[in-house]
Write a protein that holds these residues in place. Structure first.
Motif: not given
Length: 317
Positions: A80-100
């Motif tokens: 995986l490229r850095i963008k896949d995990v360290d950007w797109l993945g982290k944005v998804a995690l942060i957004q999920a954290a907001e919803r939760a």
């Protein structure tokens, strides 16, 4: 408190997991492959299946979670490229954290990330810091600069195996720290109100040059080893070459970190206020000298035992 640790199988994540469990916290670990994370379950953690690159899996993984410590990052040897995990993945995690409605989110960035917009990992870490700050989450950002554990593969093992140690010259001293000590800051951040919505540099007791680390390892091991300089130009050429192949993308992006090491800017920070805020003591932190002394003492003892047990075969003539 129900704590979810992301990146729990990594060098830093596993130490955070162990420390949190030892502190009596209820710990869940987000893992892609439960069979490879069995040791976390043996320690007392619950395993939750999920993947940062699969945003749909995150909402279910965060069910019942109140706090998150995110120590995940792209593996240099991964596909995986850095963008896949360290950007797109982290944005998804942060957004999920907001919803939760997560009560506390601890994120690991890198010291001085904002100074290197041309280094993919550093730039993405800094962008994630800014994105996290734009949310309503109650976050803490920790910014270490290097781990003692990584120095074993870079210096200690090559010395023991009589290999040449490749270094990039004398530049950018780094204040490495033991991941076990960094874990203390991460877990403390969950309950210290003064860390809310703030960033903290995390640096070890001393900034080390490569030559100093080599001399330390030589003294601790009683062995000497040949060193060779790796020209920055050669690393840049290798990076461009690797970018030409899909299998080399992640590796090439990681190689740009050499630009950070060649900048001459020390990766170090004054920790006096940080120790005070987290109510931790610098004298309780592991020094690199004591860490390497323990490592070499253990390894050299083991090697001696193996030599002693090795059967001696008499020559037939």
């Amino acid at each position: 408190m129900s704590l979810l640790i992301v990146g729990a199988t990594g060098t830093l994540g596993r130490q955070i997991t162990r420390h949190a469990i030892d502190r009596g916290l209820k710990v869940k670990c987000l893992v892609r492959y439960p069979k490879k994370a069995g040791f976390l379950r043996e320690w007392g953690a619950d395993l939750v299946v999920g993947n940062l690159t699969n945003p749909e899996s995150l909402d279910d993984a965060l069910e019942g979670v109140t706090e998150i410590i995110d120590a995940a990052t792209t593996r240099a040897t991964g596909s995986l490229r850095i963008k896949d995990v360290d950007w797109l993945g982290k944005v998804a995690l942060i957004q999920a954290a907001e919803r939760a409605k997560i009560q506390r989110f601890v994120f690991f960035s890198i010291l001085n990330a904002e100074k290197y917009p041309n280094v993919p990992l550093m730039d993405i870490k800094y962008c994630t810091e800014k994105f996290l700050a734009s949310t309503d989450l109650n976050y803490t950002i920790l910014k270490p600069c290097g781990f003692y554990q990584n120095l074993i593969g870079e210096y200690a093992i090559p010395i023991l195996e009589n290999q040449t140690i490749w270094i990039g010259g004398e530049s950018s001293p780094i204040a490495y720290m033991n991941t076990q000590d960094i874990a203390k800051f991460a877990v403390r951040a969950l309950t210290v109100k003064e860390t809310e919505r703030k960033s903290f540099a995390i640096a070890g007791p001393k900034a080390w040059q490569p030559s100093e680390i080599i001399k330390l390892c030589e003294r601790m091991s009683g062995r000497t080893r040949r060193t060779a300089n790796m020209p920055l130009g050669l690393l840049r050429f290798a990076r461009k070459f690797a970018l030409g192949f899909e299998w080399g993308w992640s590796f090439a992006e990681r190689m740009t970190y050499a630009e950070v090491l060649a900048s001459g800017i020390p990766l170090d920070a004054d920790m006096a206020e940080t120790y005070k805020t987290f109510d931790l003591q610098e004298e309780d932190m592991t020094t690199l000298e004591s860490y390497m002394q323990e490592y070499f003492s253990r390894i050299l003892k083991k090697l001696k035992e193996l030599d002693y047990k090795e059967p001696k075969i008499k020559a037939p003539f």
